[in-house]
Design an enzyme around this catalytic site. Structure first.
Site, PDB file in Angstrom:
ATOM      1  N   HIS A 133       1.064   6.075   1.808  1.00 31.30           N
ATOM      2  CA  HIS A 133       1.875   6.922   2.693  1.00 31.30           C
ATOM      3  C   HIS A 133       2.955   7.701   1.950  1.00 31.30           C
ATOM      4  O   HIS A 133       3.508   8.661   2.493  1.00 31.30           O
ATOM      5  CB  HIS A 133       2.452   6.096   3.844  1.00 31.30           C
ATOM      6  CG  HIS A 133       1.409   5.820   4.892  1.00 31.30           C
ATOM      7  ND1 HIS A 133       0.458   4.843   4.739  1.00 31.30           N
ATOM      8  CD2 HIS A 133       1.128   6.434   6.060  1.00 31.30           C
ATOM      9  CE1 HIS A 133      -0.346   4.855   5.784  1.00 31.30           C
ATOM     10  NE2 HIS A 133       0.037   5.808   6.602  1.00 31.30           N
ATOM     11  N   ARG A 154      -7.198  12.800   1.047  1.00 27.63           N
ATOM     12  CA  ARG A 154      -6.125  13.301   1.922  1.00 27.63           C
ATOM     13  C   ARG A 154      -4.731  12.822   1.484  1.00 27.63           C
ATOM     14  O   ARG A 154      -3.740  13.376   1.894  1.00 27.63           O
ATOM     15  CB  ARG A 154      -6.379  12.945   3.372  1.00 27.63           C
ATOM     16  CG  ARG A 154      -6.190  11.489   3.710  1.00 27.63           C
ATOM     17  CD  ARG A 154      -6.151  11.269   5.205  1.00 27.63           C
ATOM     18  NE  ARG A 154      -7.452  11.452   5.814  1.00 27.63           N
ATOM     19  CZ  ARG A 154      -7.870  10.718   6.860  1.00 27.63           C
ATOM     20  NH1 ARG A 154      -7.096   9.804   7.388  1.00 27.63           N
ATOM     21  NH2 ARG A 154      -9.064  10.904   7.363  1.00 27.63           N
ATOM     22  N   GLU A 177      -8.697   0.606  -3.023  1.00 24.29           N
ATOM     23  CA  GLU A 177      -9.628   0.620  -1.893  1.00 24.29           C
ATOM     24  C   GLU A 177     -10.541   1.831  -2.012  1.00 24.29           C
ATOM     25  O   GLU A 177     -10.075   2.918  -2.356  1.00 24.29           O
ATOM     26  CB  GLU A 177      -8.859   0.730  -0.578  1.00 24.29           C
ATOM     27  CG  GLU A 177      -7.943  -0.417  -0.298  1.00 24.29           C
ATOM     28  CD  GLU A 177      -7.090  -0.140   0.941  1.00 24.29           C
ATOM     29  OE1 GLU A 177      -7.339   0.852   1.641  1.00 24.29           O
ATOM     30  OE2 GLU A 177      -6.166  -0.916   1.172  1.00 24.29           O
ATOM     31  N   HIS A 212      -3.846  -4.558   7.745  1.00 26.69           N
ATOM     32  CA  HIS A 212      -3.975  -3.430   8.663  1.00 26.69           C
ATOM     33  C   HIS A 212      -3.111  -3.628   9.888  1.00 26.69           C
ATOM     34  O   HIS A 212      -3.307  -4.576  10.647  1.00 26.69           O
ATOM     35  CB  HIS A 212      -5.422  -3.159   9.106  1.00 26.69           C
ATOM     36  CG  HIS A 212      -5.585  -1.711   9.470  1.00 26.69           C
ATOM     37  ND1 HIS A 212      -5.235  -1.214  10.688  1.00 26.69           N
ATOM     38  CD2 HIS A 212      -5.977  -0.645   8.734  1.00 26.69           C
ATOM     39  CE1 HIS A 212      -5.434   0.088  10.705  1.00 26.69           C
ATOM     40  NE2 HIS A 212      -5.879   0.459   9.523  1.00 26.69           N
ATOM     41  N   ASN A 241       0.860  -1.192   0.000  1.00 27.71           N
ATOM     42  CA  ASN A 241       0.000   0.000   0.000  1.00 27.71           C
ATOM     43  C   ASN A 241       0.898   1.245   0.000  1.00 27.71           C
ATOM     44  O   ASN A 241       1.663   1.468   0.948  1.00 27.71           O
ATOM     45  CB  ASN A 241      -0.895  -0.038   1.244  1.00 27.71           C
ATOM     46  CG  ASN A 241      -1.855   1.126   1.283  1.00 27.71           C
ATOM     47  OD1 ASN A 241      -1.476   2.255   0.982  1.00 27.71           O
ATOM     48  ND2 ASN A 241      -3.097   0.873   1.648  1.00 27.71           N
ATOM     49  N   ARG A 286      -9.494   8.005  -0.968  1.00 27.16           N
ATOM     50  CA  ARG A 286     -10.425   8.414   0.093  1.00 27.16           C
ATOM     51  C   ARG A 286     -11.342   9.531  -0.394  1.00 27.16           C
ATOM     52  O   ARG A 286     -10.965  10.328  -1.255  1.00 27.16           O
ATOM     53  CB  ARG A 286      -9.655   8.901   1.326  1.00 27.16           C
ATOM     54  CG  ARG A 286      -8.914   7.810   2.083  1.00 27.16           C
ATOM     55  CD  ARG A 286      -8.338   8.382   3.366  1.00 27.16           C
ATOM     56  NE  ARG A 286      -9.394   8.765   4.275  1.00 27.16           N
ATOM     57  CZ  ARG A 286      -9.843   7.998   5.291  1.00 27.16           C
ATOM     58  NH1 ARG A 286      -9.289   6.826   5.527  1.00 27.16           N
ATOM     59  NH2 ARG A 286     -10.828   8.419   6.058  1.00 27.16           N
ATOM     60  N   HIS A 296      -5.647   3.736  -1.791  1.00 29.12           N
ATOM     61  CA  HIS A 296      -6.976   4.053  -1.265  1.00 29.12           C
ATOM     62  C   HIS A 296      -7.342   5.458  -1.725  1.00 29.12           C
ATOM     63  O   HIS A 296      -6.686   6.424  -1.349  1.00 29.12           O
ATOM     64  CB  HIS A 296      -6.915   3.975   0.272  1.00 29.12           C
ATOM     65  CG  HIS A 296      -8.228   4.156   0.962  1.00 29.12           C
ATOM     66  ND1 HIS A 296      -8.377   3.983   2.323  1.00 29.12           N
ATOM     67  CD2 HIS A 296      -9.457   4.499   0.500  1.00 29.12           C
ATOM     68  CE1 HIS A 296      -9.643   4.209   2.659  1.00 29.12           C
ATOM     69  NE2 HIS A 296     -10.311   4.533   1.580  1.00 29.12           N
ATOM     70  N   GLU A 338     -11.107  -9.336   2.686  1.00 24.86           N
ATOM     71  CA  GLU A 338      -9.852  -8.987   3.351  1.00 24.86           C
ATOM     72  C   GLU A 338     -10.151  -8.831   4.836  1.00 24.86           C
ATOM     73  O   GLU A 338     -11.011  -8.040   5.226  1.00 24.86           O
ATOM     74  CB  GLU A 338      -9.270  -7.690   2.779  1.00 24.86           C
ATOM     75  CG  GLU A 338      -7.974  -7.300   3.498  1.00 24.86           C
ATOM     76  CD  GLU A 338      -7.202  -6.186   2.806  1.00 24.86           C
ATOM     77  OE1 GLU A 338      -7.429  -5.939   1.599  1.00 24.86           O
ATOM     78  OE2 GLU A 338      -6.361  -5.576   3.496  1.00 24.86           O
ATOM     79  N   THR A 391      -8.316   3.377   8.388  1.00 28.66           N
ATOM     80  CA  THR A 391      -9.543   2.567   8.373  1.00 28.66           C
ATOM     81  C   THR A 391      -9.631   1.748   9.662  1.00 28.66           C
ATOM     82  O   THR A 391      -8.871   0.809   9.859  1.00 28.66           O
ATOM     83  CB  THR A 391      -9.546   1.640   7.140  1.00 28.66           C
ATOM     84  OG1 THR A 391      -9.126   2.406   6.016  1.00 28.66           O
ATOM     85  CG2 THR A 391     -10.920   1.077   6.887  1.00 28.66           C
TER      86      THR A 391
HETATM   87  N1  PXP Z   1      -5.825  -3.109   3.789  1.00 28.00           N
HETATM   88  C1  PXP Z   1      -6.797  -2.177   3.850  1.00 28.00           C
HETATM   89  C2  PXP Z   1      -8.149  -2.529   3.317  1.00 28.00           C
HETATM   90  C3  PXP Z   1      -6.549  -0.886   4.362  1.00 28.00           C
HETATM   91  O1  PXP Z   1      -7.535   0.032   4.415  1.00 28.00           O
HETATM   92  C4  PXP Z   1      -5.244  -0.575   4.801  1.00 28.00           C
HETATM   93  C5  PXP Z   1      -4.952   0.791   5.327  1.00 28.00           C
HETATM   94  O2  PXP Z   1      -5.121   1.737   4.331  1.00 28.00           O
HETATM   95  C6  PXP Z   1      -4.249  -1.571   4.699  1.00 28.00           C
HETATM   96  C7  PXP Z   1      -4.576  -2.834   4.216  1.00 28.00           C
HETATM   97  C8  PXP Z   1      -2.832  -1.307   5.089  1.00 28.00           C
HETATM   98  O3  PXP Z   1      -2.741  -1.024   6.458  1.00 28.00           O
HETATM   99  P1  PXP Z   1      -1.372  -0.541   7.051  1.00 28.00           P
HETATM  100  O4  PXP Z   1      -1.036   0.762   6.407  1.00 28.00           O
HETATM  101  O5  PXP Z   1      -1.649  -0.418   8.520  1.00 28.00           O
HETATM  102  O6  PXP Z   1      -0.350  -1.597   6.731  1.00 28.00           O
END
Ligand code: PXP
Length: 267
Positions: A16, A55, A76, A220, A13, A51, A49, A157, A107
């Site tokens: 960030h 953001r 996402e 997550h 992901n 959003r 994602h 998921e 999330t």
């Molecule tokens: N999976 C989903 C569906 C998420 O919403 C997120 C956070 O955006 C993640 C995985 C990744 O989570 P993390 O950034 O805590 O590894």
């Protein structure tokens, strides 16, 4: 349905990276630059994602990433009609429907599938028409899995946030996030038992979902420390990990951060 037990795929992901860009509202760092590095370092999928508050990832990021990623893109998104319309236009490989609250830092929990059944059903039909694979981000409960199965989606998921919080509280005395389990002064014994329950719920949910023919991903709060027990769950095929990989990449570079995580996905 056959599961390749040796294989645990890794979705990185990259939101960030855009968070860092948005801290200055300039065009650096560009999340697009991560695509080739992730692909060359063993990632199997790019996750982003879009959003509602934009953001981090913007529409134009999503468009460019989907158009040029060498890896499948898992987008996402909330079950919000205007967002689903955008996703249908962008046509990622997969759409993962997630709950979204404006004020949240990230999330915080899984979708209430039964409570939002009709709106999720509508979104699912729309995405299916565009031949987009669908995943639902849910808490590890049998009820959520049964409702997901009724909707005819390919993937669920499982939200691993509670497990990750408890793991951090048990092993470092620090909560993973500000949504730590209260009270904060639980004994080690109490934390062991809560952690075991949270982990057991993920194992049970993964096995149950798989027995109903669903493909199972998880994510997550997963990081280089807490990933090992999750990797041993053979019915989980894929992990989506963001914050810990991008955080480590500040010190090691993205290639090493991704390949170190991929090495931990081996079973
Ligand atoms: N999976 C989903 C569906 C998420 O919403 C997120 C956070 O955006 C993640 C995985 C990744 O989570 P993390 O950034 O805590 O590894």
């Amino acid at each position: 349905m056959h599961v390749d037990k040796a294989k645990m795929t890794l979705g990185v992901n990259i939101d960030h990276i855009a968070v860092l860009r948005e801290a200055r509202k300039i065009n650096d760092p560009d999340p697009l630059m991560a695509l080739a590095i992730c692909a060359q370092s063993g990632a199997d999928q790019i996750t982003i994602h879009l959003r509602e508050d934009r953001r981090h990832i913007h529409d134009e990021d999503a468009r460019r990433i989907i158009a040029s990623s060498p890896l499948p893109v898992n987008l996402e998104c909330a079950i919000e009609p205007s967002i689903i319309d955008i996703v249908c236009t962008l046509r990622p490989h997969r759409a993962t429907l997630v709950p979204e609250k404006r004020q949240e830092v990230t999330t915080e929990g899984g979708l209430d599938v039964s409570g939002n059944y009709d709106s999720i059903y509508k979104a699912v039909q729309q995405l299916k028409e565009r031949e987009i694979e669908i995943s639902l981000f849910i808490d590890p409960t049998r009820e959520a899995i049964e409702a997901s199965e009724r909707l005819g989606v390919e993937w669920v998921e499982l939200h691993t946030g509670s497990y990750a919080n408890l793991y951090a509280m048990r092993h470092s005395a620090l909560p993973h996030s500000h949504h730590a389990i209260e009270p904060l002064n639980l004994s080690r014994h109490a934390l062991d038992s809560l952690l075991e329950n949270a982990y057991g719920a993920i194992v049970d949910a993964a096995n149950y979902a798989r027995s109903l023919g669903l493909k199972v991903a998880a994510g997550h709060g997963l990081n280089y420390q807490n990933i090992a027990p999750i990797v041993t769950i053979e019915t989980i095929e894929e992990l989506n990990i963001g914050q810990s990989i991008i955080a480590r990449s500040v010190f090691t570079g993205l290639a090493t951060a991704v390949s170190d995580m991929k090495a931990l996905c081996h079973r």
